[in-house]
Write a protein that holds these residues in place. Structure first.
Motif, PDB file in Angstrom:
ATOM      1  N   THR A 294      23.067  81.325 -33.984  1.00  0.00           N
ATOM      2  CA  THR A 294      21.806  80.734 -33.551  1.00  0.00           C
ATOM      3  C   THR A 294      21.116  81.631 -32.535  1.00  0.00           C
ATOM      4  N   GLN A 295      19.827  81.362 -32.370  1.00  0.00           N
ATOM      5  CA  GLN A 295      19.073  82.063 -31.327  1.00  0.00           C
ATOM      6  C   GLN A 295      19.515  81.549 -29.955  1.00  0.00           C
ATOM      7  N   PRO A 296      19.318  82.332 -28.910  1.00  0.00           N
ATOM      8  CA  PRO A 296      19.772  81.900 -27.577  1.00  0.00           C
ATOM      9  C   PRO A 296      19.046  80.646 -27.111  1.00  0.00           C
ATOM     10  N   GLN A 330      16.891  70.966 -30.414  1.00  0.00           N
ATOM     11  CA  GLN A 330      16.961  70.710 -31.853  1.00  0.00           C
ATOM     12  C   GLN A 330      18.113  71.468 -32.496  1.00  0.00           C
ATOM     13  N   ILE A 331      18.287  72.736 -32.131  1.00  0.00           N
ATOM     14  CA  ILE A 331      19.377  73.531 -32.703  1.00  0.00           C
ATOM     15  C   ILE A 331      20.731  72.977 -32.275  1.00  0.00           C
ATOM     16  N   ALA A 332      20.877  72.621 -30.995  1.00  0.00           N
ATOM     17  CA  ALA A 332      22.155  72.098 -30.504  1.00  0.00           C
ATOM     18  C   ALA A 332      22.487  70.744 -31.152  1.00  0.00           C
ATOM     19  N   ALA A 333      21.502  69.855 -31.245  1.00  0.00           N
ATOM     20  CA  ALA A 333      21.741  68.552 -31.883  1.00  0.00           C
ATOM     21  C   ALA A 333      22.092  68.718 -33.353  1.00  0.00           C
ATOM     22  N   PHE A 334      21.468  69.696 -34.005  1.00  0.00           N
ATOM     23  CA  PHE A 334      21.776  69.962 -35.415  1.00  0.00           C
ATOM     24  C   PHE A 334      23.222  70.437 -35.582  1.00  0.00           C
ATOM     25  N   LEU A 335      23.668  71.370 -34.721  1.00  0.00           N
ATOM     26  CA  LEU A 335      25.044  71.861 -34.821  1.00  0.00           C
ATOM     27  C   LEU A 335      26.052  70.759 -34.503  1.00  0.00           C
ATOM     28  N   MET A 363      23.126  63.489 -26.229  1.00  0.00           N
ATOM     29  CA  MET A 363      22.386  62.222 -26.111  1.00  0.00           C
ATOM     30  C   MET A 363      21.375  62.068 -27.243  1.00  0.00           C
ATOM     31  N   VAL A 364      20.656  63.148 -27.591  1.00  0.00           N
ATOM     32  CA  VAL A 364      19.609  63.062 -28.614  1.00  0.00           C
ATOM     33  C   VAL A 364      20.130  63.418 -30.006  1.00  0.00           C
ATOM     34  N   LYS A 365      21.424  63.603 -30.145  1.00  0.00           N
ATOM     35  CA  LYS A 365      22.010  63.947 -31.448  1.00  0.00           C
ATOM     36  C   LYS A 365      21.775  62.836 -32.467  1.00  0.00           C
ATOM     37  N   PRO A 366      21.435  63.176 -33.713  1.00  0.00           N
ATOM     38  CA  PRO A 366      21.255  62.127 -34.739  1.00  0.00           C
ATOM     39  C   PRO A 366      22.560  61.377 -34.983  1.00  0.00           C
ATOM     40  N   SER A 367      22.429  60.101 -35.265  1.00  0.00           N
ATOM     41  CA  SER A 367      23.605  59.286 -35.533  1.00  0.00           C
ATOM     42  C   SER A 367      24.129  59.579 -36.935  1.00  0.00           C
ATOM     43  N   THR A 368      25.429  59.377 -37.096  1.00  0.00           N
ATOM     44  CA  THR A 368      26.051  59.614 -38.398  1.00  0.00           C
ATOM     45  C   THR A 368      25.578  58.563 -39.400  1.00  0.00           C
ATOM     46  N   PRO A 369      25.120  58.967 -40.579  1.00  0.00           N
ATOM     47  CA  PRO A 369      24.687  57.967 -41.580  1.00  0.00           C
ATOM     48  C   PRO A 369      25.829  57.038 -41.944  1.00  0.00           C
ATOM     49  N   ASP A 485      15.663  68.050 -41.025  1.00  0.00           N
ATOM     50  CA  ASP A 485      14.372  67.378 -41.135  1.00  0.00           C
ATOM     51  C   ASP A 485      14.322  66.160 -40.213  1.00  0.00           C
ATOM     52  N   GLY A 486      15.447  65.432 -40.108  1.00  0.00           N
ATOM     53  CA  GLY A 486      15.488  64.285 -39.205  1.00  0.00           C
ATOM     54  C   GLY A 486      15.427  64.687 -37.747  1.00  0.00           C
ATOM     55  N   VAL A 487      16.038  65.845 -37.390  1.00  0.00           N
ATOM     56  CA  VAL A 487      15.992  66.312 -36.009  1.00  0.00           C
ATOM     57  C   VAL A 487      14.565  66.671 -35.606  1.00  0.00           C
ATOM     58  N   LYS A 488      13.834  67.335 -36.494  1.00  0.00           N
ATOM     59  CA  LYS A 488      12.467  67.725 -36.164  1.00  0.00           C
ATOM     60  C   LYS A 488      11.541  66.518 -36.015  1.00  0.00           C
ATOM     61  N   LYS A 489      11.890  65.412 -36.697  1.00  0.00           N
ATOM     62  CA  LYS A 489      11.066  64.206 -36.620  1.00  0.00           C
ATOM     63  C   LYS A 489      11.699  63.128 -35.745  1.00  0.00           C
TER      64      LYS A 489
END
Length: 501
Positions: A294-296, A330-335, A363-369, A485-489
């Motif tokens: 990932t980028q820094p 966004q990158i951290a929550a995605f990983l 904290m802002v990480k998407p929840s597991t479906p 896509d969910g992280v960006k929205k």
């Protein structure tokens, strides 16, 4: 004396009378003895009727040269001479008279007629062919396989009860694509293609570009198998993330850095204070391990590039530093959602802002479906079913005093106190934090041995399910695209961005 004229008239009449009386006497005698009357029904009666017709009525003029001169044979002789006495042509020329028995007697004596197959019926198959799904595609609930196994039994029961099945139980598919089909039925070209090793990647490709858009080129290197490990990396600018991922994936420390699968900073970029990686880079090994570089995070070079080049910000962000921080989150929550292991790289111990950033991303990480589409609350799934990855803290460019046991123990205590309220899996099975050191000097232990030890530690990590179902490599790619896509929205990230502004 009888004159010759009278004798010529009496003899033919006597012969005609006898020819009419003898068959009736013989039939009566056979019926009295219990035998059947062969001349009563069937072809014998028709033949006697034809003979009576040719001879004429009794007492009339008879033809001495016709069939009346034939010898009267017994029933056994008659049966033996029937084919020769009555040619087929003579019978077919005359109008036949058919006498039928009652239906009850006819069903007892007459043989059952052979069934005539319909003209439009397709020829039956010589042997049924059943093609099963492959192991990856067939991994579903156990009840589904049991239901499929009960279909032949139900079909056989219906046939026994006289029910005609309207549709076949199994549908024959393409023979070449059936992974469990027999070797004789499989297409050899398709079979060889399945045995070929997947294409080996020589360098990394983009999963997310510098504009934070998803790229679909990585799916060409993925397979339909579930034994996959996903490793991601986070860190500040210039800490050696790309070099570390190259050494863990495909390269050795003694190789030229220009040949690494993840491009590292050149000397020019280091002097300029810039960053090499932008977005997220993707690489998969032959051992089916996916590495995401990932980028820094919180990068000053990205912020400088936004300010000096007058790049247009998205409408939801007013300030450049807010946009840079939101990109990093966004990158951290995605990983944290799509990786089994996330490596956090730092080059000194320690930056408290880095741990604060990790807790915000958690904290802002998407929840597991969840398996059901019904939401249990506004916060998504509960903590019992929420997925969290393993987090390995790595200090790169470590000094000699960092390897001192007392200093190493103090580092473990600090990490434990900072991360004590986190749900991230940062602890090893023994109880201590997952913390490693890579030296920035040449000595003992060597850099190569410590990299090999770190690689063994990463590859031996547990691989829990990222979602409620087991994902193949291709399924993981589609799942990751949906998460990005969910992280960006994300509404949580939007609200956090509003509070920062």
């Amino acid at each position: 004396m009888v004159s010759r004229r009278h004798a010529g008239e009496v003899v033919p009449r006597a012969l005609g009378f006898l020819s009419g009386i003898l068959p009736r006497c013989r039939a009566a005698a056979m019926s009295d003895s219990g035998h059947s009357q062969p001349g009563l029904y069937g072809p014998d009666r028709r033949r006697r009727w034809n003979r009576d017709k040719e001879l004429g009525p009794p007492g009339g003029p008879q033809s001495l040269s016709g069939p009346g001169r034939e010898r009267d044979y017994g029933p056994w002789d008659r049966e033996r001479r029937e084919p020769a006495e009555e040619p087929v042509g003579s019978v077919m020329q005359k109008t036949p008279i058919i006498l039928a028995k009652p239906p009850a007697e006819r069903s007892k004596l007459a043989p059952a007629p052979a069934p005539v197959p319909p003209a439009t019926a397709p020829p039956p198959m010589e042997k049924p062919i059943v093609l099963m799904k492959s192991r990856e595609e067939g991994k579903g609930p156990v009840g589904a396989s049991e239901g499929a196994a009960q279909l032949p039994t139900a079909a056989a029961k219906g046939e026994k009860e006289g029910q005609r099945p309207t549709q076949p139980v199994y549908q024959i598919q393409n023979r070449g694509m059936g992974s469990t089909a027999s070797s004789s039925a499989m297409d050899p070209v398709v079979g060889q293609a399945k045995l070929l090793a997947p294409e080996k990647m020589k360098h990394s490709i983009k999963l997310v570009d510098d504009q934070m858009n998803w790229c679909d080129s990585a799916i060409e290197y993925l397979l339909d198998q579930t034994d996959v490990l996903v490793v991601g990396v986070l860190g500040l600018q210039g800490t050696g993330k790309s070099m570390l991922m190259s050494l863990l994936s495909a390269n050795q420390p003694e190789e030229d850095q220009r040949a690494y699968v993840f491009r590292t900073q050149s000397q020019e970029i280091k002097e300029r204070g810039g960053n090499q990686t932008s977005g997220i880079d993707f690489f998969i090994t032959q051992e089916r391990i996916i590495f995401l570089d990932t980028q820094p995070i919180l990068s000053p070079s990205i912020l400088d590039h936004l300010i000096n080049n007058d790049r247009k910000l998205p409408p939801e962000y007013n300030l450049p530093h807010t946009y840079v921080e939101m990109q990093s989150l966004q990158i951290a929550a995605f990983l944290f959602t799509v990786c089994h292991v996330v490596i956090v790289v730092q080059d000194w111990f320690t930056d408290l802002s880095l741990y604060r950033f990790l807790q915000t991303a958690e904290m802002v990480k998407p929840s597991t479906p969840s398996p059901s589409h019904e939401s249990t609350g506004s916060s998504g799934a509960d903590e019992g079913t929420e997925y969290y990855p393993h987090v390995v803290f790595l200090q790169n460019k470590a000094k000699r005093e960092n390897f001192c046991p007392r200093n190493l123990k103090q580092m473990h205590v600090v990490i434990d106190k900072i991360m004590m309220h986190s749900h991230l899996k940062y602890k090893a099975p023994g109880g201590g934090p997952l913390f490693s050191l890579l030296p920035g000097y040449k000595g003992h232990p060597s850099f190569q041995s410590l990299v090999a030890r770190l690689r063994s530690q990463i590859m031996s990590m547990a691989r829990p399910q990222l979602s409620h179902t087991i994902l193949t490599e291709k399924n993981w790619f589609h799942y990751a695209a949906r998460i990005w896509d969910g992280v960006k929205k994300s509404s949580a990230l939007s609200e956090y961005s509003r509070l920062l502004a």
